[in-house]
Design a protein around this motif. Sequence first.
Motif: not given
Length: 411
Positions: A315-321, A398-400, A305-311, A363-369
Amino acid sequence: MDVNQPKQEHLLALKVMRLTKPTLFTNIPVTCEERDLPGDLLNQLMKDDPSTVKGAETLMLGEMLTLPQNFGNIFLGETFSSYISVHNDSNQVVKDILVKADLQTSSQRLNLSASSAAVAELKSDCCIDDVIHHEVKEIGTHILVCAVSYTTQTGEKMYFRKFFKFQVLKPLDVKTKFYNAETDEVFLEAQIQNITTSPMFMEKVSLEPSIMYNVAELNTVNKTGESVSTFGSRTYLQPMDTRQYLYCLKPKQEFAEKAGVIKGVTVIGKLDIVWKTNLGERGRLQTSQLQRMAPGYGDVRLSLETIPDTVNLEEPFDITCKITNCSERTMDLVLEMCNTNSIHWCGVSGRQLGKLHPSSSLHLALTLLSSVQGLQSVSGLRLMDTFLKRTYEYDDIAQVCVISSKVKEEH
């Protein structure tokens, strides 16, 4: 064009003429150089010729109009117009005249007569006129059948028919392609080719979506606050040229939840195409309902559902599945997260997600780096159904773009 001629002399004469727009007169320029024998004589004659374009006399295209000399081409989607005249050539008064015009196609017979009532009488040297119109909706052979019945002064009933045969040609070649996005959006590319021998002005090419979708046309660009066509201000389509139109369809809110579990063939909508030719003759075509095969997602669908283009690196960043149960049974799901060489998941792996009923979503909010710079693929998600002991693997979802935080500070 007459197929059947009357075998006996009739008191009435039938004439049929197709009504079409005139065409621009084509003149043949005859000129020579000044050192030739005629000198400037031919050039002066061209300038004095009323049929030439002033200031451009050597062009073949003139300013005058000429009436059509033949039946011409009729294309699907155009309006066929014809003038029908019945004239009394005799010196008698003819009674109870009935003129009927039918159009026979490969699939049906249509009555085109403006009136079905008979004319009480027709005096000598008088005529009955009628103009018929029909929007052509089939290709192939068409036959215009004109029938005339009347009664003579002696009470004899007379009848004759004439047949006028013509071909209806295909004006456009339309091809469609569907592209399914990672979301529930569908992109439609329509390739439209002009297969006539003259240019077309494309007045409108729109997509009428089915009840499930909203459509956005992607055939304009925003310039200084105004929407400008990607094809320019003069949207002419030359003979044999092809143009691509693009549309984006999104499920309506009431269908959005079910969009992920639709199986089989779905109806997208139909294209509505309007064009003009020659001196403004209008044509219109509507395609049949366009259909596409809905993509298969198996028992469980996982979408982002959501993912940043650049990280930033490390550093941790969040995505929503979004997880959707596409099966017809209830699932009891467990989420497992597996690290890769570059992607590391933050959180507890093996946590219970609970029961998920058919056609339901969560919906799931997940964190990764990421520990590696560059374009990195998000992989390593696993869903296990504890009822059937079945595991569903999701890699390359997906790709970041991972950059160093120092690079970001410099910018």
